[in-house]
Design an enzyme around this catalytic site. Sequence first.
Site, PDB file in Angstrom:
ATOM      1  N   ASN A   1      13.090  13.321 -65.009  1.00 37.10           N
ATOM      2  CA  ASN A   1      12.881  12.254 -65.981  1.00 37.10           C
ATOM      3  C   ASN A   1      13.795  11.075 -65.599  1.00 37.10           C
ATOM      4  OD1 ASN A   1      13.522  10.610 -68.277  1.00 37.10           O
ATOM      5  ND2 ASN A   1      12.479  12.094 -69.566  1.00 37.10           N
TER       6      ASN A   1
ATOM      7  N   ASP B   1      14.083   8.060 -67.128  1.00 39.90           N
ATOM      8  CA  ASP B   1      14.342   7.079 -68.194  1.00 39.90           C
ATOM      9  C   ASP B   1      15.726   6.434 -68.092  1.00 39.90           C
ATOM     10  OD1 ASP B   1      11.939   7.888 -69.243  1.00 39.90           O
ATOM     11  OD2 ASP B   1      12.781   8.971 -70.943  1.00 39.90           O
ATOM     12  N   HIS B   2      16.729   7.275 -67.755  1.00 39.00           N
ATOM     13  CA  HIS B   2      18.086   6.750 -67.850  1.00 39.00           C
ATOM     14  C   HIS B   2      18.486   5.835 -66.701  1.00 39.00           C
ATOM     15  CE1 HIS B   2      18.540   8.524 -71.611  1.00 39.00           C
ATOM     16  NE2 HIS B   2      18.453   9.761 -71.181  1.00 39.00           N
TER      17      HIS B   2
ATOM     18  N   ARG C   1      22.518  -4.014 -68.968  1.00 36.88           N
ATOM     19  CA  ARG C   1      22.908  -5.314 -68.435  1.00 36.88           C
ATOM     20  C   ARG C   1      21.830  -6.375 -68.666  1.00 36.88           C
ATOM     21  NH1 ARG C   1      27.486  -6.364 -65.135  1.00 36.88           N
ATOM     22  NH2 ARG C   1      27.607  -8.605 -65.292  1.00 36.88           N
TER      23      ARG C   1
ATOM     24  N   HIS D   1       9.323   8.242 -70.300  1.00 36.50           N
ATOM     25  CA  HIS D   1       8.964   8.146 -71.715  1.00 36.50           C
ATOM     26  C   HIS D   1       8.851   6.673 -72.077  1.00 36.50           C
ATOM     27  CE1 HIS D   1      10.095   9.512 -76.110  1.00 36.50           C
ATOM     28  NE2 HIS D   1       9.025   8.753 -76.079  1.00 36.50           N
TER      29      HIS D   1
ATOM     30  N   ARG E   1       8.714   4.399 -74.829  1.00 33.88           N
ATOM     31  CA  ARG E   1       8.948   4.414 -76.280  1.00 33.88           C
ATOM     32  C   ARG E   1       8.346   3.180 -76.927  1.00 33.88           C
ATOM     33  NH1 ARG E   1      12.756   7.291 -79.109  1.00 33.88           N
ATOM     34  NH2 ARG E   1      13.614   9.050 -77.978  1.00 33.88           N
TER      35      ARG E   1
ATOM     36  N   ARG F   1      12.975   0.831 -75.167  1.00 38.25           N
ATOM     37  CA  ARG F   1      14.438   0.738 -74.983  1.00 38.25           C
ATOM     38  C   ARG F   1      14.880   1.048 -73.551  1.00 38.25           C
ATOM     39  NH1 ARG F   1      16.586   5.971 -78.291  1.00 38.25           N
ATOM     40  NH2 ARG F   1      15.399   5.003 -79.951  1.00 38.25           N
ATOM     41  N   HIS F   2      14.051   1.769 -72.801  1.00 40.57           N
ATOM     42  CA  HIS F   2      14.399   1.972 -71.381  1.00 40.57           C
ATOM     43  C   HIS F   2      13.191   1.648 -70.498  1.00 40.57           C
ATOM     44  CE1 HIS F   2      13.023   5.927 -72.675  1.00 40.57           C
ATOM     45  NE2 HIS F   2      14.198   6.321 -73.136  1.00 40.57           N
TER      46      HIS F   2
ATOM     47  N   GLU G   1       5.541  10.728 -71.058  1.00 42.31           N
ATOM     48  CA  GLU G   1       5.909  11.179 -72.412  1.00 42.31           C
ATOM     49  C   GLU G   1       5.617  10.052 -73.372  1.00 42.31           C
ATOM     50  OE1 GLU G   1       9.927  12.402 -73.088  1.00 42.31           O
ATOM     51  OE2 GLU G   1       9.874  13.728 -71.365  1.00 42.31           O
TER      52      GLU G   1
ATOM     53  N   THR H   1      17.941  10.367 -78.497  1.00 42.11           N
ATOM     54  CA  THR H   1      16.984  11.016 -77.616  1.00 42.11           C
ATOM     55  C   THR H   1      16.052  11.849 -78.481  1.00 42.11           C
ATOM     56  OG1 THR H   1      16.757  12.494 -75.693  1.00 42.11           O
ATOM     57  CG2 THR H   1      18.546  12.989 -77.209  1.00 42.11           C
ATOM     58  N   THR H   2      14.995  12.411 -77.885  1.00 44.32           N
ATOM     59  CA  THR H   2      14.050  13.207 -78.671  1.00 44.32           C
ATOM     60  C   THR H   2      14.802  14.345 -79.345  1.00 44.32           C
ATOM     61  OG1 THR H   2      12.542  12.758 -76.834  1.00 44.32           O
ATOM     62  CG2 THR H   2      11.752  14.232 -78.541  1.00 44.32           C
TER      63      THR H   2
ATOM     64  N   GLU I   1       5.558  22.411 -73.533  1.00 43.77           N
ATOM     65  CA  GLU I   1       6.921  22.234 -73.020  1.00 43.77           C
ATOM     66  C   GLU I   1       7.852  22.720 -74.124  1.00 43.77           C
ATOM     67  OE1 GLU I   1       8.152  18.359 -71.528  1.00 43.77           O
ATOM     68  OE2 GLU I   1      10.255  18.950 -71.695  1.00 43.77           O
TER      69      GLU I   1
ATOM     70  N   HIS J   1      14.905  19.572 -71.898  1.00 44.28           N
ATOM     71  CA  HIS J   1      15.815  18.884 -72.809  1.00 44.28           C
ATOM     72  C   HIS J   1      17.188  19.565 -72.792  1.00 44.28           C
ATOM     73  CE1 HIS J   1      17.299  16.260 -75.915  1.00 44.28           C
ATOM     74  NE2 HIS J   1      16.221  15.550 -75.707  1.00 44.28           N
ATOM     75  N   GLY J   2      18.181  18.787 -72.405  1.00 43.24           N
ATOM     76  CA  GLY J   2      19.561  19.268 -72.422  1.00 43.24           C
ATOM     77  C   GLY J   2      19.894  20.219 -71.279  1.00 43.24           C
TER      78      GLY J   2
ATOM     79  N   GLY K   1      16.443  15.129 -67.082  1.00 46.60           N
ATOM     80  CA  GLY K   1      16.751  13.717 -66.938  1.00 46.60           C
ATOM     81  C   GLY K   1      18.238  13.447 -66.915  1.00 46.60           C
ATOM     82  N   HIS K   2      18.851  13.519 -68.084  1.00 48.44           N
ATOM     83  CA  HIS K   2      20.212  13.038 -68.253  1.00 48.44           C
ATOM     84  C   HIS K   2      21.204  13.648 -67.267  1.00 48.44           C
ATOM     85  CE1 HIS K   2      24.097  12.437 -70.380  1.00 48.44           C
ATOM     86  NE2 HIS K   2      23.568  11.245 -70.559  1.00 48.44           N
TER      87      HIS K   2
HETATM   88  N1  PXP Z   1      11.528  16.783 -72.095  1.00 44.91           N
HETATM   89  C1  PXP Z   1      11.278  15.921 -73.114  1.00 44.91           C
HETATM   90  C2  PXP Z   1      10.018  16.093 -73.889  1.00 44.91           C
HETATM   91  C3  PXP Z   1      12.183  14.882 -73.408  1.00 44.91           C
HETATM   92  O1  PXP Z   1      11.907  14.034 -74.426  1.00 44.91           O
HETATM   93  C4  PXP Z   1      13.331  14.730 -72.614  1.00 44.91           C
HETATM   94  C5  PXP Z   1      14.284  13.593 -72.892  1.00 44.91           C
HETATM   95  O2  PXP Z   1      13.679  12.391 -72.643  1.00 44.91           O
HETATM   96  C6  PXP Z   1      13.537  15.633 -71.558  1.00 44.91           C
HETATM   97  C7  PXP Z   1      12.635  16.667 -71.340  1.00 44.91           C
HETATM   98  C8  PXP Z   1      14.723  15.538 -70.668  1.00 44.91           C
HETATM   99  O3  PXP Z   1      15.869  15.779 -71.400  1.00 44.91           O
HETATM  100  P1  PXP Z   1      17.291  15.510 -70.748  1.00 44.91           P
HETATM  101  O4  PXP Z   1      17.390  14.045 -70.514  1.00 44.91           O
HETATM  102  O5  PXP Z   1      18.240  16.020 -71.773  1.00 44.91           O
HETATM  103  O6  PXP Z   1      17.318  16.300 -69.465  1.00 44.91           O
END
Ligand code: PXP
Length: 239
Positions: free
Chosen positions: A6, A8-9, A17, A42, A44, A48-49, A69, A99-100, A150, A190-191, A212-213
């Site tokens: 992912n 997004d970040h 910036r 994602h 949104r 925002r990103h 997403e 975040t979600t 998922e 996620h996480g 992602g993160h």
């Molecule tokens: N899956 C979904 C559905 C999410 O919304 C996210 C966060 O955008 C992720 C996975 C990835 O999560 P993380 O950034 O915590 O790895």
Amino acid sequence: MKLAVNIDHIATLREARGENEPDPVIGAGICELSGAEGIVCHLREDRRHINDRDLKLIREVVKTKLDLEMAATDEMLKIAIETLPEIVTLVPEKRQELTTEGGLNVASDKSRFENIIKELHSKDILVSLFIDPDPRNVDLAFEVNADIIEIHTGKYANMRTEKDLISELSKIVITSRMASEQGLIVTAGHGLNYSNVLPIVNITEIREISIGHAIISRAVFTGLHKAVEDMVRLLDRNK
Ligand code: PXP
């Protein structure tokens, strides 16, 4: 076990910036060159990103598969149909959240999900539902004709005691088995990070994880190529 990254970040950093670097489009290419088998972003409602320009270009450059997403809204459905990602993952979306925060409440608006999934299927787009690990959600995903679930691993990732961790993990295992028995493809995300991912990787029904993160955070220090490669190696080692 496949890795979808992912991105997004990368866009979050750019937006900090308000200029045009770093570019998530370049990030998508680097992730694929480093072994990612899918790119997730994602879009949104508040942009925002990732923004509309990013999505258009990411669609052009991604060679593996693009997982968009999005919230189950008419605006996003229209964009998905124009963009034609291989997968759409429907997620809940709140404006104030960082975040979600949790899985979908499919029961609250079953016919809406059914209709959106039907529209996406008419364009050959697979649909994934982001759900909390609970067998009732599997039944709902099956009923509305989703292709993929998922499983939300955010709660698992936040557990601090072994007892809580095992309890959450067993919910993920049970949900994965049930979904797989019903013919749904199972993924998770996620996480997840370099230290908590292995118990999830060991669940045989889970075919892919979305991260992602943790990867983008490590990339700040090691570079994106190495951050993705490190995760791919971790997943491969556990095959
Ligand atoms: N899956 C979904 C559905 C999410 O919304 C996210 C966060 O955008 C992720 C996975 C990835 O999560 P993380 O950034 O915590 O790895």
